[in-house]
Design a protein around this motif. Sequence first.
Motif, short mmCIF file in Angstrom:
data_model
loop_
_atom_site.label_atom_id
_atom_site.label_comp_id
_atom_site.label_asym_id
_atom_site.label_seq_id
_atom_site.Cartn_x
_atom_site.Cartn_y
_atom_site.Cartn_z
N ALA A 154 45.98 33.45 37.65
CA ALA A 154 45.89 34.28 36.45
C ALA A 154 46.23 35.73 36.80
O ALA A 154 45.85 36.24 37.84
CB ALA A 154 44.49 34.21 35.86
N CYS A 155 46.94 36.39 35.87
CA CYS A 155 47.25 37.80 36.01
C CYS A 155 46.34 38.54 35.04
O CYS A 155 46.40 38.32 33.83
CB CYS A 155 48.73 38.04 35.68
SG CYS A 155 49.30 39.69 36.06
N LEU A 156 45.48 39.39 35.59
CA LEU A 156 44.45 40.04 34.79
C LEU A 156 44.62 41.55 34.84
O LEU A 156 45.19 42.10 35.79
CB LEU A 156 43.07 39.68 35.34
CG LEU A 156 42.78 38.19 35.55
CD1 LEU A 156 41.56 38.02 36.43
CD2 LEU A 156 42.59 37.51 34.22
N ASP A 157 44.09 42.25 33.83
CA ASP A 157 44.06 43.70 33.87
C ASP A 157 43.03 44.12 34.92
O ASP A 157 41.92 43.59 34.95
CB ASP A 157 43.65 44.28 32.51
CG ASP A 157 44.76 44.15 31.49
OD1 ASP A 157 45.93 44.36 31.89
OD2 ASP A 157 44.48 43.85 30.32
N TYR A 158 43.40 45.08 35.79
CA TYR A 158 42.49 45.53 36.83
C TYR A 158 41.33 46.27 36.19
O TYR A 158 41.53 47.17 35.38
CB TYR A 158 43.20 46.44 37.84
CG TYR A 158 42.36 46.74 39.04
CD1 TYR A 158 42.39 45.89 40.13
CD2 TYR A 158 41.51 47.84 39.09
CE1 TYR A 158 41.62 46.14 41.24
CE2 TYR A 158 40.72 48.09 40.19
CZ TYR A 158 40.79 47.23 41.27
OH TYR A 158 40.01 47.47 42.36
N PRO A 159 40.08 45.92 36.52
CA PRO A 159 38.93 46.61 35.94
C PRO A 159 38.77 48.00 36.56
O PRO A 159 38.14 48.15 37.60
CB PRO A 159 37.75 45.69 36.28
CG PRO A 159 38.20 44.96 37.50
CD PRO A 159 39.69 44.85 37.42
N VAL A 160 39.34 49.00 35.91
CA VAL A 160 39.37 50.35 36.49
C VAL A 160 38.00 51.00 36.54
O VAL A 160 37.79 51.96 37.28
CB VAL A 160 40.36 51.26 35.72
CG1 VAL A 160 41.78 50.80 35.96
CG2 VAL A 160 40.03 51.31 34.25
N LYS A 161 37.05 50.50 35.78
CA LYS A 161 35.70 51.07 35.80
C LYS A 161 34.97 50.71 37.08
O LYS A 161 34.04 51.40 37.49
CB LYS A 161 34.89 50.60 34.59
CG LYS A 161 35.42 51.15 33.29
CD LYS A 161 34.61 50.69 32.11
CE LYS A 161 35.20 51.26 30.83
NZ LYS A 161 34.54 50.76 29.66
N ASN A 162 35.36 49.64 37.73
CA ASN A 162 34.76 49.20 38.99
C ASN A 162 35.76 49.46 40.12
O ASN A 162 36.97 49.36 39.93
CB ASN A 162 34.45 47.71 38.96
CG ASN A 162 33.52 47.35 37.82
OD1 ASN A 162 32.74 48.17 37.38
ND2 ASN A 162 33.64 46.12 37.33
N VAL A 163 35.26 49.75 41.29
CA VAL A 163 36.15 49.91 42.44
C VAL A 163 36.69 48.55 42.85
O VAL A 163 37.87 48.39 43.11
CB VAL A 163 35.41 50.58 43.61
CG1 VAL A 163 36.29 50.66 44.84
CG2 VAL A 163 34.94 51.97 43.21
#
Length: 180
Positions: A65-74
């Motif tokens: 799966a290609c997911l949006d990177y969770p920018v709120k978490n490192v």
Amino acid sequence: MVPRVARGPTPYWRLPLGGAALLLLLISVAAAQEPSGAACSQNTNKTCEECLKNVSCLWCNTDKACLDYPVKNVLPPASLCKLSSARWGVCWVNFEALIITMSVVGGAFLLGIAVCCCCCCRRKRSRKPDRSEEKAIREREERRIRQEERRAEMKTRHDEIRKKYGLFKEENPYARFENN
């Protein structure tokens, strides 16, 4: 009044510092750019390379799966994708290996800095006295010798005065009382 400017070659520590600042600037500019193309979810069930062309995407190897990177978490949470199967930037490095590698490199770097500091301090402490220290030691010794000479001179002068006026110290001043 014009401020004085240091001349000569650039100090060694400024070069890596400037390079690091330039790298951070380039990374922040690249991260601030709008992602080209569509959302990351459109690259699901394609290849890892296709997904990671967009810097804001995260590839999960377990479910392809290609997911949006969770920018709120490192780091991506385990509910999203396990660290051992998460890829970002390049397909051949997972987050788990990246964390371990960065920890080892960071620890080795800090250890190297500590060893260098200890070696420099030890070398500085064990070094022979420099010219100013040698000069101070020599002057102190010369002053001590002159002081001793003056003391000896004063003692001879005082002894001469005592002899002249009959006040010369006897070896045993109580000897004349013992005979009686």
